[in-house]
Design a protein around this motif. Sequence first.
Motif, mmCIF file in Angstrom:
data_model
loop_
_atom_site.group_PDB
_atom_site.id
_atom_site.type_symbol
_atom_site.label_atom_id
_atom_site.label_comp_id
_atom_site.label_asym_id
_atom_site.label_seq_id
_atom_site.Cartn_x
_atom_site.Cartn_y
_atom_site.Cartn_z
ATOM 1 N N ILE A 105 0.808 -1.076 0.060
ATOM 2 C CA ILE A 105 -0.078 -0.124 0.041
ATOM 3 C C ILE A 105 0.909 1.141 0.033
ATOM 4 O O ILE A 105 0.880 2.224 -0.509
ATOM 5 C CB ILE A 105 -0.910 0.071 1.210
ATOM 6 N N ALA A 158 -0.050 2.298 -3.709
ATOM 7 C CA ALA A 158 -1.455 3.296 -3.509
ATOM 8 C C ALA A 158 -1.429 4.776 -3.862
ATOM 9 O O ALA A 158 -0.409 5.155 -3.472
ATOM 10 C CB ALA A 158 -2.080 2.751 -2.357
ATOM 11 N N ILE A 198 -8.158 4.078 0.818
ATOM 12 C CA ILE A 198 -8.133 2.964 0.638
ATOM 13 C C ILE A 198 -9.374 2.162 1.401
ATOM 14 O O ILE A 198 -9.786 2.656 2.270
ATOM 15 C CB ILE A 198 -6.800 2.300 1.403
ATOM 16 N N ASN A 214 -7.648 -0.434 -3.747
ATOM 17 C CA ASN A 214 -7.079 0.766 -3.764
ATOM 18 C C ASN A 214 -6.816 1.076 -5.047
ATOM 19 O O ASN A 214 -6.540 0.271 -6.100
ATOM 20 C CB ASN A 214 -5.562 1.018 -2.825
#
Length: 92
Positions: free
Chosen positions: A17, A21, A27, A44
Amino acid sequence: MCLDYIGRITDNLLSNIRKYADPLIPIEISTLYVNHYVGIKIENKIAEPCRYHGSGIGTKNIKAMMQQMNGLCEIKFASDYYCIILYFPIDL
């Protein structure tokens, strides 16, 4: 062993992440129940342009650890979207 795997999976997901992301888009994390499995779904938007190009080893490790715990791992991936669902078995 199960708790070790859950810790490793969590570390891997959080690392991914941070790397991939889009920091401007929230998220989404949700839970679900399907056929005697409880699932954790993480979605995400992928950062544009993606600064990193992973080897895929982390995802392969997650799948292997989930399999060792009699669980499942489902991944949906597109150029700007990523979704992973971890299914943990419920013993009845």
